[in-house]
Motif scaffolding. Structure first.
Motif, PDB file in Angstrom:
ATOM      1  N   LYS A  91      -7.178 -13.434  -4.910  1.00  0.00           N
ATOM      2  CA  LYS A  91      -7.641 -12.152  -4.371  1.00  0.00           C
ATOM      3  C   LYS A  91      -6.726 -11.665  -3.253  1.00  0.00           C
ATOM      4  CE  LYS A  91     -12.532 -12.686  -5.447  1.00  0.00           C
ATOM      5  NZ  LYS A  91     -13.885 -12.840  -4.888  1.00  0.00           N
ATOM      6  N   LEU A  92      -6.307 -12.582  -2.393  1.00  0.00           N
ATOM      7  CA  LEU A  92      -5.385 -12.220  -1.315  1.00  0.00           C
ATOM      8  C   LEU A  92      -4.091 -11.637  -1.883  1.00  0.00           C
ATOM      9  CD1 LEU A  92      -5.679 -15.091   1.289  1.00  0.00           C
ATOM     10  CD2 LEU A  92      -5.529 -12.680   1.828  1.00  0.00           C
ATOM     11  N   TYR A  93      -3.549 -12.310  -2.865  1.00  0.00           N
ATOM     12  CA  TYR A  93      -2.298 -11.871  -3.470  1.00  0.00           C
ATOM     13  C   TYR A  93      -2.469 -10.488  -4.111  1.00  0.00           C
ATOM     14  CZ  TYR A  93       2.292 -12.440  -5.547  1.00  0.00           C
ATOM     15  OH  TYR A  93       3.614 -12.280  -5.875  1.00  0.00           O
ATOM     16  N   ASN A  94      -3.564 -10.300  -4.828  1.00  0.00           N
ATOM     17  CA  ASN A  94      -3.825  -9.000  -5.467  1.00  0.00           C
ATOM     18  C   ASN A  94      -4.012  -7.896  -4.432  1.00  0.00           C
ATOM     19  OD1 ASN A  94      -3.617  -9.970  -8.064  1.00  0.00           O
ATOM     20  ND2 ASN A  94      -5.794 -10.423  -8.224  1.00  0.00           N
ATOM     21  N   ASN A  95      -4.691  -8.190  -3.349  1.00  0.00           N
ATOM     22  CA  ASN A  95      -4.866  -7.182  -2.305  1.00  0.00           C
ATOM     23  C   ASN A  95      -3.554  -6.850  -1.611  1.00  0.00           C
ATOM     24  OD1 ASN A  95      -7.568  -6.521  -2.659  1.00  0.00           O
ATOM     25  ND2 ASN A  95      -8.235  -8.275  -1.468  1.00  0.00           N
ATOM     26  N   CYS A  96      -2.684  -7.833  -1.499  1.00  0.00           N
ATOM     27  CA  CYS A  96      -1.342  -7.557  -0.952  1.00  0.00           C
ATOM     28  C   CYS A  96      -0.599  -6.585  -1.863  1.00  0.00           C
ATOM     29  CB  CYS A  96      -0.539  -8.850  -0.819  1.00  0.00           C
ATOM     30  SG  CYS A  96      -1.018  -9.883   0.555  1.00  0.00           S
ATOM     31  N   LYS A  97      -0.699  -6.799  -3.160  1.00  0.00           N
ATOM     32  CA  LYS A  97      -0.038  -5.905  -4.110  1.00  0.00           C
ATOM     33  C   LYS A  97      -0.599  -4.491  -4.003  1.00  0.00           C
ATOM     34  CE  LYS A  97       1.037  -7.783  -8.208  1.00  0.00           C
ATOM     35  NZ  LYS A  97       0.831  -8.560  -9.454  1.00  0.00           N
ATOM     36  N   ARG A  98      -1.915  -4.376  -3.830  1.00  0.00           N
ATOM     37  CA  ARG A  98      -2.528  -3.048  -3.669  1.00  0.00           C
ATOM     38  C   ARG A  98      -2.045  -2.373  -2.392  1.00  0.00           C
ATOM     39  NH1 ARG A  98      -8.335  -5.317  -5.144  1.00  0.00           N
ATOM     40  NH2 ARG A  98      -8.293  -4.976  -7.381  1.00  0.00           N
ATOM     41  N   LEU A  99      -1.970  -3.157  -1.327  1.00  0.00           N
ATOM     42  CA  LEU A  99      -1.573  -2.590  -0.037  1.00  0.00           C
ATOM     43  C   LEU A  99      -0.098  -2.208   0.003  1.00  0.00           C
ATOM     44  CD1 LEU A  99      -3.639  -4.859   2.370  1.00  0.00           C
ATOM     45  CD2 LEU A  99      -3.893  -2.386   2.060  1.00  0.00           C
ATOM     46  N   GLU A 100       0.701  -2.768  -0.880  1.00  0.00           N
ATOM     47  CA  GLU A 100       2.122  -2.407  -0.906  1.00  0.00           C
ATOM     48  C   GLU A 100       2.326  -0.955  -1.350  1.00  0.00           C
ATOM     49  OE1 GLU A 100       4.557  -6.526  -1.623  1.00  0.00           O
ATOM     50  OE2 GLU A 100       3.646  -5.597  -3.386  1.00  0.00           O
ATOM     51  N   ARG A 101       1.295  -0.337  -1.923  1.00  0.00           N
ATOM     52  CA  ARG A 101       1.400   1.042  -2.410  1.00  0.00           C
ATOM     53  C   ARG A 101       0.917   2.074  -1.391  1.00  0.00           C
ATOM     54  NH1 ARG A 101      -0.657  -1.573  -7.387  1.00  0.00           N
ATOM     55  NH2 ARG A 101      -2.740  -0.998  -6.719  1.00  0.00           N
ATOM     56  N   ILE A 102       0.535   1.626  -0.212  1.00  0.00           N
ATOM     57  CA  ILE A 102      -0.019   2.556   0.771  1.00  0.00           C
ATOM     58  C   ILE A 102       1.081   3.230   1.580  1.00  0.00           C
ATOM     59  CG2 ILE A 102      -2.172   1.278   0.962  1.00  0.00           C
ATOM     60  CD1 ILE A 102      -1.157   0.252   3.677  1.00  0.00           C
ATOM     61  N   ASN A 103       0.676   4.251   2.314  1.00  0.00           N
ATOM     62  CA  ASN A 103       1.607   4.977   3.165  1.00  0.00           C
ATOM     63  C   ASN A 103       1.479   4.454   4.597  1.00  0.00           C
ATOM     64  OD1 ASN A 103       3.450   6.824   4.089  1.00  0.00           O
ATOM     65  ND2 ASN A 103       1.960   8.478   4.265  1.00  0.00           N
ATOM     66  N   SER A 104       2.111   3.320   4.853  1.00  0.00           N
ATOM     67  CA  SER A 104       2.074   2.714   6.185  1.00  0.00           C
ATOM     68  C   SER A 104       3.319   1.858   6.369  1.00  0.00           C
ATOM     69  CB  SER A 104       0.829   1.833   6.324  1.00  0.00           C
ATOM     70  OG  SER A 104       0.898   1.063   7.499  1.00  0.00           O
ATOM     71  N   ASN A 105       3.799   1.816   7.587  1.00  0.00           N
ATOM     72  CA  ASN A 105       4.934   0.944   7.876  1.00  0.00           C
ATOM     73  C   ASN A 105       4.531  -0.525   7.799  1.00  0.00           C
ATOM     74  OD1 ASN A 105       6.675   3.101   8.273  1.00  0.00           O
ATOM     75  ND2 ASN A 105       6.180   3.236  10.442  1.00  0.00           N
ATOM     76  N   GLY A 106       3.242  -0.788   7.919  1.00  0.00           N
ATOM     77  CA  GLY A 106       2.746  -2.159   7.853  1.00  0.00           C
ATOM     78  C   GLY A 106       2.955  -2.816   6.507  1.00  0.00           C
ATOM     79  N   LYS A 107       3.131  -1.997   5.469  1.00  0.00           N
ATOM     80  CA  LYS A 107       3.325  -2.563   4.141  1.00  0.00           C
ATOM     81  C   LYS A 107       4.635  -3.341   4.047  1.00  0.00           C
ATOM     82  CE  LYS A 107       5.404   1.463   1.923  1.00  0.00           C
ATOM     83  NZ  LYS A 107       5.226   2.464   0.888  1.00  0.00           N
ATOM     84  N   ASP A 108       5.543  -3.106   4.969  1.00  0.00           N
ATOM     85  CA  ASP A 108       6.809  -3.842   4.978  1.00  0.00           C
ATOM     86  C   ASP A 108       6.610  -5.321   5.280  1.00  0.00           C
ATOM     87  OD1 ASP A 108       8.047  -1.435   4.461  1.00  0.00           O
ATOM     88  OD2 ASP A 108       8.575  -1.065   6.563  1.00  0.00           O
ATOM     89  N   TYR A 109       5.465  -5.664   5.881  1.00  0.00           N
ATOM     90  CA  TYR A 109       5.192  -7.054   6.230  1.00  0.00           C
ATOM     91  C   TYR A 109       4.432  -7.799   5.134  1.00  0.00           C
ATOM     92  CZ  TYR A 109       6.634  -5.484  10.802  1.00  0.00           C
ATOM     93  OH  TYR A 109       7.352  -4.947  11.839  1.00  0.00           O
ATOM     94  N   LEU A 110       3.963  -7.081   4.141  1.00  0.00           N
ATOM     95  CA  LEU A 110       3.202  -7.720   3.065  1.00  0.00           C
ATOM     96  C   LEU A 110       4.024  -8.711   2.249  1.00  0.00           C
ATOM     97  CD1 LEU A 110       1.077  -4.662   2.086  1.00  0.00           C
ATOM     98  CD2 LEU A 110       0.230  -6.795   3.048  1.00  0.00           C
ATOM     99  N   PRO A 111       5.316  -8.480   1.990  1.00  0.00           N
ATOM    100  CA  PRO A 111       6.094  -9.501   1.283  1.00  0.00           C
ATOM    101  C   PRO A 111       6.151 -10.834   2.045  1.00  0.00           C
ATOM    102  CG  PRO A 111       7.235  -7.410   1.165  1.00  0.00           C
ATOM    103  CD  PRO A 111       6.066  -7.218   2.114  1.00  0.00           C
ATOM    104  N   ILE A 112       6.073 -10.767   3.359  1.00  0.00           N
ATOM    105  CA  ILE A 112       6.047 -12.002   4.155  1.00  0.00           C
ATOM    106  C   ILE A 112       4.758 -12.762   3.871  1.00  0.00           C
ATOM    107  CG2 ILE A 112       6.003 -12.958   6.496  1.00  0.00           C
ATOM    108  CD1 ILE A 112       7.626 -10.433   7.351  1.00  0.00           C
TER     109      ILE A 112
END
Length: 131
Positions: A91-112
């Protein structure tokens, strides 16, 4: 005795990685929430804000499940907790994938965070063999 138990878990690599994931997910969520907390022109909130809270909740549930699996006496109970950890990581991994599509600079940290989840999975495989 409580000190001894806490010390045991804090020395486990899997437990340590879970704690790292908690800290990282909280930091990312805070950063993303700042960008997503404003309402749109039509007064609606961004639906992705809930996914940022989900990563915090799911990561916070990892350590109790690890502890419960370690403390369980019977193998069927251990496996229930191991399965719970598997579900949480998925679920964590899937939510990270969902959040990578948002309009936020924070999404740059999701690959970490995703990279840390992959490391967690490797540690988890070894840990499951020791139960």
């Amino acid at each position: 005795m409580s000190q001894h138990i806490h010390s045991y878990f804090s020395e486990m690599p899997l437990y340590q990685k879970a704690m790292d994931i908690i800290v990282l997910s909280r930091s990312i969520s805070t950063y993303i929430n700042h960008d997503l907390c404003t309402l749109s022109e039509n007064g609606e909130e961004d639906e992705h804000i809930y996914f940022s809270g989900d990563i915090v909740q799911q990561s916070a549930c990892l350590t109790p499940e690890i502890v419960n699996a370690e403390r369980a006496r019977f193998s069927d109970k251990k496996h229930e907790h191991v399965e719970a950890v598997n579900r949480l990581v998925s679920k964590l991994y899937n939510n990270c994938k969902r959040l990578e599509r948002i309009n936020s600079n924070g999404k740059d940290y999701l690959p970490i965070l995703k990279k840390e989840l992959k490391k967690f999975r490797k540690l988890q495989r070894t840990w499951m063999l020791t139960l």
